[in-house]
Write a protein that holds these residues in place. Structure first.
Motif, PDB file in Angstrom:
ATOM      1  N   THR A 143      -9.006 -96.961 -39.771  1.00  0.00           N
ATOM      2  CA  THR A 143      -7.606 -97.222 -39.440  1.00  0.00           C
ATOM      3  C   THR A 143      -6.967 -98.188 -40.434  1.00  0.00           C
ATOM      4  N   SER A 165      -3.852 -96.120 -36.376  1.00  0.00           N
ATOM      5  CA  SER A 165      -4.074 -94.728 -36.763  1.00  0.00           C
ATOM      6  C   SER A 165      -4.772 -94.683 -38.125  1.00  0.00           C
ATOM      7  N   GLU A 166      -5.308 -93.502 -38.438  1.00  0.00           N
ATOM      8  CA  GLU A 166      -6.018 -93.336 -39.695  1.00  0.00           C
ATOM      9  C   GLU A 166      -5.030 -93.094 -40.835  1.00  0.00           C
TER      10      GLU A 166
END
Length: 188
Positions: free
Chosen positions: A18, A148-149
């Motif tokens: 992330t 989030s990635e």
């Protein structure tokens, strides 16, 4: 000379890729490039890196972001590292993706990891390397964004940006914050 280099992030595989874990990712890259291994220790994963007669204690706190100050304070005291030899690696929403900014001091800018360090140590006069992650999120979705990635395009650009971060860490320990800022903050 000893230095404490702290990569901010959260432990656990669900956070590994992330945006919020860029600090961990940078230290992992330094360890990989140097053939050193992190060990699970008090308040974090710790490794020792030697460069030009300097010792860098690399710390990835396992306290989760909101309690990073506990780990930082413990390792500064345990290793008897002067506060001016502390460098914190952190993500920054206010900077476009991949923008790197070294600062000698500053506020927490709403970052919970930096806020914890300031609360526990009572100081904000420590160096921090801010890694821009951009602000491509809708109102109210900040937490989702930082956790989030990376996008596919960002993922392709990360290795070169991380390599520059490794140069900055080494420079911080050898020529100091001010000269390192002059050398790297002007780069695109």
């Amino acid at each position: 000379m000893k230095y404490l280099i702290v990569g901010l992030g959260n432990p656990g595989s669900e956070y590994a890729h992330t945006r919020h874990n860029i600090g961990f990712k940078i230290l992992d890259a330094l360890a990989d490039a140097s053939n050193i291994v992190f060990s699970d220790s008090r308040y974090g994963y710790v490794a020792e890196y030697k460069f030009k007669a300097r010792t860098f204690i690399l710390l990835k706190p396992t306290t989760y972001m909101n309690l990073s100050g506990r780990a930082v304070n413990y390792w500064l005291q345990k290793e008897k590292i002067p506060f001016e030899n502390l460098l914190v690696l952190t993500d920054d929403l206010a900077l476009p993706f991949g923008t790197l900014r070294l600062r000698a001091k500053g506020g927490d800018a709403g970052h919970n990891g930096l806020k914890s360090i300031q609360e526990v140590t009572g100081r904000s006069d420590y160096a921090r390397l801010r890694f821009g992650i951009g602000d491509e999120f809708r109102p109210g979705k900040q937490v989702d964004y930082v956790l989030s990635e990376w996008s596919k395009d960002e993922d392709l650009d990360l290795p070169a940006k991380i390599d520059t971060c490794l140069e900055i860490i080494k420079s911080f320990g050898t020529i100091g914050t001010a000269r390192t800022m002059n050398q790297f903050n002007k780069r695109k």
